[in-house]
Design a protein around this motif. Structure first.
Motif, PDB file in Angstrom:
ATOM      1  N   GLY A 146      17.057  14.579 -35.997  1.00  0.00           N
ATOM      2  CA  GLY A 146      17.121  13.452 -35.073  1.00  0.00           C
ATOM      3  C   GLY A 146      18.478  12.993 -34.607  1.00  0.00           C
ATOM      4  N   HIS A 147      19.529  13.729 -34.923  1.00  0.00           N
ATOM      5  CA  HIS A 147      20.874  13.283 -34.554  1.00  0.00           C
ATOM      6  C   HIS A 147      21.515  14.225 -33.540  1.00  0.00           C
ATOM      7  CE1 HIS A 147      21.087  10.043 -37.480  1.00  0.00           C
ATOM      8  NE2 HIS A 147      20.331  10.824 -38.223  1.00  0.00           N
ATOM      9  N   ASP A 148      21.976  13.651 -32.423  1.00  0.00           N
ATOM     10  CA  ASP A 148      22.659  14.429 -31.395  1.00  0.00           C
ATOM     11  C   ASP A 148      24.031  14.848 -31.901  1.00  0.00           C
ATOM     12  OD1 ASP A 148      20.515  13.804 -29.749  1.00  0.00           O
ATOM     13  OD2 ASP A 148      21.583  12.240 -28.649  1.00  0.00           O
ATOM     14  N   THR A 149      24.417  16.068 -31.570  1.00  0.00           N
ATOM     15  CA  THR A 149      25.764  16.566 -31.889  1.00  0.00           C
ATOM     16  C   THR A 149      26.490  16.796 -30.570  1.00  0.00           C
ATOM     17  OG1 THR A 149      25.191  18.911 -31.856  1.00  0.00           O
ATOM     18  CG2 THR A 149      24.831  17.729 -33.935  1.00  0.00           C
ATOM     19  N   GLU A 150      27.721  17.263 -30.661  1.00  0.00           N
ATOM     20  CA  GLU A 150      28.498  17.503 -29.444  1.00  0.00           C
ATOM     21  C   GLU A 150      27.822  18.497 -28.506  1.00  0.00           C
ATOM     22  OE1 GLU A 150      32.438  18.683 -30.571  1.00  0.00           O
ATOM     23  OE2 GLU A 150      32.981  16.667 -31.184  1.00  0.00           O
ATOM     24  N   GLN A 151      27.152  19.505 -29.068  1.00  0.00           N
ATOM     25  CA  GLN A 151      26.595  20.576 -28.244  1.00  0.00           C
ATOM     26  C   GLN A 151      25.079  20.577 -28.170  1.00  0.00           C
ATOM     27  OE1 GLN A 151      28.292  24.075 -30.002  1.00  0.00           O
ATOM     28  NE2 GLN A 151      30.278  23.768 -29.046  1.00  0.00           N
ATOM     29  N   ILE A 152      24.412  19.986 -29.142  1.00  0.00           N
ATOM     30  CA  ILE A 152      22.954  20.071 -29.192  1.00  0.00           C
ATOM     31  C   ILE A 152      22.347  18.672 -29.296  1.00  0.00           C
ATOM     32  CG2 ILE A 152      20.964  20.971 -30.474  1.00  0.00           C
ATOM     33  CD1 ILE A 152      22.790  23.305 -31.313  1.00  0.00           C
ATOM     34  N   LYS A 153      21.424  18.387 -28.366  1.00  0.00           N
ATOM     35  CA  LYS A 153      20.743  17.105 -28.364  1.00  0.00           C
ATOM     36  C   LYS A 153      19.438  17.242 -29.149  1.00  0.00           C
ATOM     37  CE  LYS A 153      19.328  13.410 -25.280  1.00  0.00           C
ATOM     38  NZ  LYS A 153      19.331  12.934 -23.895  1.00  0.00           N
ATOM     39  N   LYS A 194      18.464   4.149 -34.855  1.00  0.00           N
ATOM     40  CA  LYS A 194      18.457   4.480 -33.423  1.00  0.00           C
ATOM     41  C   LYS A 194      19.836   4.179 -32.847  1.00  0.00           C
ATOM     42  CE  LYS A 194      13.948   5.110 -33.447  1.00  0.00           C
ATOM     43  NZ  LYS A 194      12.988   5.860 -32.779  1.00  0.00           N
ATOM     44  N   TYR A 195      20.379   5.127 -32.122  1.00  0.00           N
ATOM     45  CA  TYR A 195      21.705   5.009 -31.516  1.00  0.00           C
ATOM     46  C   TYR A 195      21.564   5.187 -30.010  1.00  0.00           C
ATOM     47  CZ  TYR A 195      21.030  10.015 -32.037  1.00  0.00           C
ATOM     48  OH  TYR A 195      20.490  11.274 -32.005  1.00  0.00           O
ATOM     49  N   ASP A 196      22.604   4.850 -29.273  1.00  0.00           N
ATOM     50  CA  ASP A 196      22.601   4.981 -27.818  1.00  0.00           C
ATOM     51  C   ASP A 196      22.725   6.450 -27.444  1.00  0.00           C
ATOM     52  OD1 ASP A 196      22.900   4.757 -25.081  1.00  0.00           O
ATOM     53  OD2 ASP A 196      24.857   3.773 -25.181  1.00  0.00           O
ATOM     54  N   ARG A 197      21.707   6.989 -26.793  1.00  0.00           N
ATOM     55  CA  ARG A 197      21.695   8.407 -26.438  1.00  0.00           C
ATOM     56  C   ARG A 197      22.221   8.655 -25.029  1.00  0.00           C
ATOM     57  NH1 ARG A 197      16.502  11.594 -27.827  1.00  0.00           N
ATOM     58  NH2 ARG A 197      17.968  13.147 -28.537  1.00  0.00           N
ATOM     59  N   SER A 198      22.628   7.618 -24.339  1.00  0.00           N
ATOM     60  CA  SER A 198      23.062   7.786 -22.948  1.00  0.00           C
ATOM     61  C   SER A 198      24.413   8.488 -22.827  1.00  0.00           C
ATOM     62  CB  SER A 198      23.129   6.428 -22.248  1.00  0.00           C
ATOM     63  OG  SER A 198      24.122   5.626 -22.850  1.00  0.00           O
ATOM     64  N   ASN A 199      25.081   8.689 -23.928  1.00  0.00           N
ATOM     65  CA  ASN A 199      26.415   9.302 -23.908  1.00  0.00           C
ATOM     66  C   ASN A 199      26.370  10.782 -24.268  1.00  0.00           C
ATOM     67  OD1 ASN A 199      29.198   9.274 -23.602  1.00  0.00           O
ATOM     68  ND2 ASN A 199      29.538   8.911 -25.763  1.00  0.00           N
ATOM     69  N   PHE A 200      25.301  11.478 -23.904  1.00  0.00           N
ATOM     70  CA  PHE A 200      25.211  12.917 -24.172  1.00  0.00           C
ATOM     71  C   PHE A 200      25.301  13.656 -22.854  1.00  0.00           C
ATOM     72  CE2 PHE A 200      23.265  17.005 -24.760  1.00  0.00           C
ATOM     73  CZ  PHE A 200      23.733  17.398 -25.993  1.00  0.00           C
ATOM     74  N   PRO A 201      26.101  14.694 -22.719  1.00  0.00           N
ATOM     75  CA  PRO A 201      27.029  15.179 -23.737  1.00  0.00           C
ATOM     76  C   PRO A 201      28.166  14.188 -23.956  1.00  0.00           C
ATOM     77  CG  PRO A 201      27.366  16.383 -21.690  1.00  0.00           C
ATOM     78  CD  PRO A 201      26.189  15.468 -21.482  1.00  0.00           C
ATOM     79  N   PHE A 202      28.801  14.293 -25.092  1.00  0.00           N
ATOM     80  CA  PHE A 202      29.828  13.343 -25.478  1.00  0.00           C
ATOM     81  C   PHE A 202      30.985  13.329 -24.485  1.00  0.00           C
ATOM     82  CE2 PHE A 202      27.608  14.262 -29.394  1.00  0.00           C
ATOM     83  CZ  PHE A 202      27.436  12.983 -29.922  1.00  0.00           C
ATOM     84  N   ASN A 203      31.399  12.143 -24.150  1.00  0.00           N
ATOM     85  CA  ASN A 203      32.536  11.915 -23.270  1.00  0.00           C
ATOM     86  C   ASN A 203      33.363  10.808 -23.895  1.00  0.00           C
ATOM     87  OD1 ASN A 203      34.363  11.249 -21.299  1.00  0.00           O
ATOM     88  ND2 ASN A 203      32.880  11.083 -19.657  1.00  0.00           N
ATOM     89  N   PRO A 204      34.535  11.114 -24.428  1.00  0.00           N
ATOM     90  CA  PRO A 204      35.337  10.096 -25.126  1.00  0.00           C
ATOM     91  C   PRO A 204      35.622   8.865 -24.284  1.00  0.00           C
ATOM     92  CG  PRO A 204      36.300  12.276 -25.420  1.00  0.00           C
ATOM     93  CD  PRO A 204      35.169  12.422 -24.443  1.00  0.00           C
ATOM     94  N   GLU A 243      31.645  15.650 -33.570  1.00  0.00           N
ATOM     95  CA  GLU A 243      30.983  14.357 -33.509  1.00  0.00           C
ATOM     96  C   GLU A 243      29.472  14.506 -33.645  1.00  0.00           C
ATOM     97  OE1 GLU A 243      31.148  10.256 -30.881  1.00  0.00           O
ATOM     98  OE2 GLU A 243      32.426  11.936 -30.366  1.00  0.00           O
ATOM     99  N   VAL A 244      28.897  13.570 -34.402  1.00  0.00           N
ATOM    100  CA  VAL A 244      27.448  13.491 -34.584  1.00  0.00           C
ATOM    101  C   VAL A 244      27.057  12.023 -34.444  1.00  0.00           C
ATOM    102  CG1 VAL A 244      25.503  13.881 -36.145  1.00  0.00           C
ATOM    103  CG2 VAL A 244      27.470  15.431 -36.212  1.00  0.00           C
ATOM    104  N   ASN A 245      26.063  11.741 -33.612  1.00  0.00           N
ATOM    105  CA  ASN A 245      25.632  10.362 -33.423  1.00  0.00           C
ATOM    106  C   ASN A 245      24.816   9.863 -34.604  1.00  0.00           C
ATOM    107  OD1 ASN A 245      26.588   8.968 -31.195  1.00  0.00           O
ATOM    108  ND2 ASN A 245      25.227  10.017 -29.787  1.00  0.00           N
ATOM    109  N   GLY A 246      25.068   8.623 -34.975  1.00  0.00           N
ATOM    110  CA  GLY A 246      24.373   7.941 -36.048  1.00  0.00           C
ATOM    111  C   GLY A 246      24.991   6.570 -36.211  1.00  0.00           C
ATOM    112  N   VAL A 247      24.366   5.710 -37.034  1.00  0.00           N
ATOM    113  CA  VAL A 247      24.876   4.346 -37.110  1.00  0.00           C
ATOM    114  C   VAL A 247      24.991   3.746 -38.507  1.00  0.00           C
ATOM    115  CG1 VAL A 247      24.163   3.690 -34.785  1.00  0.00           C
ATOM    116  CG2 VAL A 247      22.566   3.427 -36.657  1.00  0.00           C
ATOM    117  N   CYS A 248      24.350   4.348 -39.521  1.00  0.00           N
ATOM    118  CA  CYS A 248      24.296   3.642 -40.800  1.00  0.00           C
ATOM    119  C   CYS A 248      24.347   4.603 -41.991  1.00  0.00           C
ATOM    120  CB  CYS A 248      23.015   2.801 -40.858  1.00  0.00           C
ATOM    121  SG  CYS A 248      21.505   3.789 -40.861  1.00  0.00           S
TER     122      CYS A 248
END
Length: 122
Positions: free
Chosen positions: A85-92, A106-116, A29-34
């Motif tokens: 600029g994109h958070d991954t499962e292991q690296i913010k 800009k995405y919601d960064r409050s979910n790091f580390p990833f938790n389904p 998983e990698v955070n991003g929106v568009c």
């Protein structure tokens, strides 16, 4: 007899070449929106030496890739993605890298580390 040795030699070279390939397939998983995020994530991934293919899916935030294990590893790939600029499962990503993203990226960064169970990004 020379032809037999030549054919045998060619076969052995072909087999040894095939045995040396160490391609791995992985998804994370990698955070991003568009679409801009997709382009940035995929470019950062493909710039990593040894990455042969990648595809990031906006809806699922999953990055699927094929890479040569002899040339790179998942940590290097995720580090390069975080650097843009994109958070991954292991690296913010650093705050500086994240803050350099375009406003729509800009995405919601409050979910790091990833938790389904906690993931509101999908």
């Amino acid at each position: 007899m020379k032809k037999l040795f030549l054919i045998l030699g060619i076969c052995l070279i072909g087999i040894s070449t095939q045995a040396q390939k160490k391609n791995a397939k992985i998804t994370f998983e990698v955070n991003g929106v568009c679409e801009m995020c997709k382009d940035r994530i995929e470019k950062a991934t493909l710039k990593t030496k040894g990455v042969k293919f990648c595809n990031w899916t906006i809806d699922t935030h999953q990055l699927a890739l094929i890479y040569d294990e002899r040339k790179t590893n998942v940590e290097k790939i995720q580090t390069n993605i975080a650097a843009v600029g994109h958070d991954t499962e292991q690296i913010k990503a650093t705050d500086e890298a994240y803050n350099s993203l375009h406003g729509c990226c800009k995405y919601d960064r409050s979910n790091f580390p990833f938790n389904p169970e906690n993931n509101t990004n999908h």
